[in-house]
Design an enzyme around this catalytic site. Structure first.
Site, PDB file in Angstrom:
ATOM      1  CE  LYS A   1      -2.624   1.632  -8.864  1.00  0.00           C
ATOM      2  NZ  LYS A   1      -2.621   0.227  -7.952  1.00  0.00           N
TER       3      LYS A   1
ATOM      4  NE  ARG B   1      -9.172  -5.635  -2.299  1.00  0.00           N
ATOM      5  CZ  ARG B   1      -8.395  -5.968  -2.096  1.00  0.00           C
ATOM      6  NH1 ARG B   1      -7.760  -6.410  -0.942  1.00  0.00           N
ATOM      7  NH2 ARG B   1      -7.044  -6.893  -2.709  1.00  0.00           N
TER       8      ARG B   1
END
Length: 453
Positions: A236, A310
Site C-alpha cells: 500500500k 478474504r
C-alpha cells in the site's frame, strides 16, 4: 457498571432533548426562561447543539440538547463529549428510546486514553437499575472494548495480543478457547491463514472460542483479524497504510458481540472464530501469482496480496460451516469499494437469506444503527474465475465489495449466513474525536436479542 453510567440520580442535572421541530413549536418553558436562554445561546434543536443553564450556585442546572430530526440516535454523543464531570438525568427524551440515549451517551463519553498520562473521567448518565441497566452497561462496555482494540497500535495489538483478549473473555465467562499457532496451522489444515501471516515476526493463529449450552441454537461469529495490513508485496502507499491498525476491526466486532452474548447469557451455543495475522513483507511473503490451497479444498490464485482478508476468512468460514451453525455471521474490514458505495458509517450486509436480512434491518430501525442491504449478484462470480485455479482472490475493477462477498460465499455451507463489510473507523462528528467505531454491531445485537430471547 460502565464508567459513563450510574444508577444514582440524586442531585443530577436535568437534560432536555429536543428535535428541531419540537423545540420550534415549544409553547411553554420546561424550566424558567428556557426559550430565552436558548435564543441567547443560539440553540434551535439542531443535531449536536447544546445550551448550558447555570443554577444559583454557579453550576450547571439544566442542559438543552439538540438531536436534529431525531434520526441519528448517536447525536446525544455531542453532550457527553463536552459536558463537565457530574451526574445527569434525562428529563425529556426527544422521542428517543432509553437504549438509544444510553448508546449515544456512552459513545460520546468514550476516550482512548491508554497512552495518556491523564485518564478521562466522563460525565455520568443516570440509567435504570436492575436487568435493564445492566444490559445497557454490557452493551456500552462491549462497544468500548471494540473501540479500544481497534484504536490500539499494531505494535501492541498483535495476533498474540488478540489471543490474550479472547483468553481473558474465556476466563471471565467460563468459555473454552482453542488456539492454533504458527506452523500448526498447516498441520491442522488452515493453509490460507498460514500463508497470509507467515511473513510476519508475530506468528499467525486461529482462535476458536466455545460457550453455552450445546442444546441451544448454535450462533457462529467470524471476524477478520489482520492486525496490520501493509498490503504485502502489493504494498500500500503510505497514506493507505496509516490507519491499517484498524484492519482487525472485523475481529473486534465479533469479539464485542461474543462478550455481549456471554455477559447477558443469551440462550445460544456460541462459537467464535478469529483468524488473526499480520500481512507483512519478508522473504517468506506470499506472492502475486502464487496458488494457495484452502481448508475447503478449493485452490486460489493470488492476483493481489492486498486482498488478504478474504483468504483468512475463507478458512474460518469453512471451519464454522463444518459445525453446522444455525446462524453464521461474519464481520470484516474487507473492501474500500464498500466505502465508495455507502461511506464509512453505513454498514453493508450481504446475504441470500431474505428473512435474516429483514431481521437485521428491523434491528437497525430499532437501534438507530444504520445498515443497508447490498446485492449478492451471482453473475459477477465470473470475475473471480482463474484459468489455472478454482478461484482468483481479486475480481475485476468494478463491484469490488460484491465480488469479495461472492468469494466468501464459496466457502460457506450454513443454514443462514450474512456478511458485513464494515469500516470500523469514523471521522470526528458532533465533537467526537476521530477513531474506532462500531458499525452495524448494535443492529445485529438488536436482531439477536429478538431472535433468541
Amino acid at each position: 457498571m460502565h464508567k459513563s453510567f450510574t444508577t444514582g440520580a440524586d442531585a443530577a442535572v436535568s437534560v432536555w432533548l429536543y428535535t428541531s421541530d419540537a423545540f420550534k413549536s415549544l409553547e411553554n418553558d420546561p424550566f424558567p426562561s428556557a426559550r430565552a436562554i436558548a435564543k441567547a445561546q443560539g440553540f434551535t434543536g439542531g443535531a449536536g447543539q447544546m445550551a448550558l443553564v447555570p443554577g444559583t450556585d454557579g453550576g450547571v442546572a439544566h442542559v438543552l440538547g439538540g438531536i436534529g430530526d431525531g434520526e441519528d440516535a448517536l447525536a446525544v454523543a455531542a453532550l457527553s463529549g463536552k459536558l463537565p464531570e457530574g451526574v445527569y438525568k434525562v428529563a425529556a427524551d426527544g422521542g428517543l428510546s432509553v437504549a438509544s440515549i444510553a448508546a449515544g451517551w456512552a459513545d460520546g463519553a468514550y476516550r482512548f486514553d491508554r497512552y495518556l498520562k491523564d485518564k478521562s473521567s466522563p460525565p455520568q448518565l443516570a440509567i435504570p437499575e436492575g436487568d435493564a441497566g445492566e444490559a445497557l452497561s454490557a452493551e456500552a462496555d462491549s462497544i468500548a472494548l471494540l473501540r479500544d482494540l481497534v484504536n490500539t497500535p499494531a505494535g501492541d495489538m498483535t495476533p498474540a495480543g488478540i489471543q490474550d483478549v479472547v483468553a481473558n473473555l474465556a476466563e471471565e465467562f467460563g468459555a473454552k478457547l482453542t488456539a492454533i499457532v504458527g506452523d500448526d496451522l498447516l498441520e491442522q489444515n488452515y493453509p490460507m491463514v498460514h500463508a497470509v501471516g507467515r511473513a510476519a515476526a508475530a506468528a499467525p493463529r486461529f482462535l476458536e472460542l466455545e460457550w453455552g449450552d450445546t442444546s441451544k441454537p448454535q450462533l457462529a461469529l467470524v471476524g477478520k483479524g489482520v492486525t496490520f495490513d501493509s498490503g504485502g508485496l502489493d504494498i500500500k502507499p503510505g497514506s493507505g497504510m496509516r490507519i491499517m491498525k484498524k484492519d482487525m476491526g472485523g475481529s473486534a466486532h465479533v469479539i464485542a458481540l461474543a462478550r455481549l452474548v456471554m455477559a447477558t447469557n443469551l440462550p445460544v451455543h456460541l462459537k467464535l472464530y478469529v483468524p488473526t495475522v499480520e500481512n507483512a513483507i519478508s522473504g517468506d511473503a506470499f506472492r502475486p501469482g502464487d496458488i494457495l490451497s484452502s481448508r475447503k479444498g478449493l485452490t486460489v490464485e493470488i492476483d493481489n496480496t492486498d486482498a488478504e482478508g478474504r483468504l483468512i476468512l475463507a478458512d474460518a468460514l469453512t471451519r464454522a460451516s463444518e459445525c453446522d451453525p444455525d446462524l453464521l455471521l461474519d464481520f470484516a474490514t474487507l473492501t474500500g469499494a464498500a466505502r465508495v458505495a455507502l461511506g464509512a458509517d453505513l454498514a453493508p450486509v450481504y446475504s441470500d437469506d431474505d428473512q435474516l436480512v429483514a431481521d437485521v434491518l428491523a434491528g437497525s430501525a430499532e437501534s438507530g444503527d444504520p445498515v443497508w442491504r447490498m446485492p449478492m449478484w451471482d453473475p459477477y462470480l465470473a470475475d473471480l474465475k482463474s484459468p489455472i485455479a478454482d478461484l482468483v482472490n481479486s475480481g475485476g475493477g468494478f463491484g469490488g465489495s460484491i465480488t469479495a462477498a461472492l468469494f466468501l460465499k464459496q466457502f460457506v455451507d450454513a443454514k443462514s449466513w450474512a456478511h458485513f463489510d464494515v469500516w470500523a473507523w469514523r471521522k470526528g462528528k458532533y465533537g467526537r474525536p476521530e477513531g474506532a467505531a462500531a458499525c452495524g454491531l448494535r443492529a445485529v445485537w438488536a436482531m439477536l436479542q429478538t431472535r433468541y430471547r
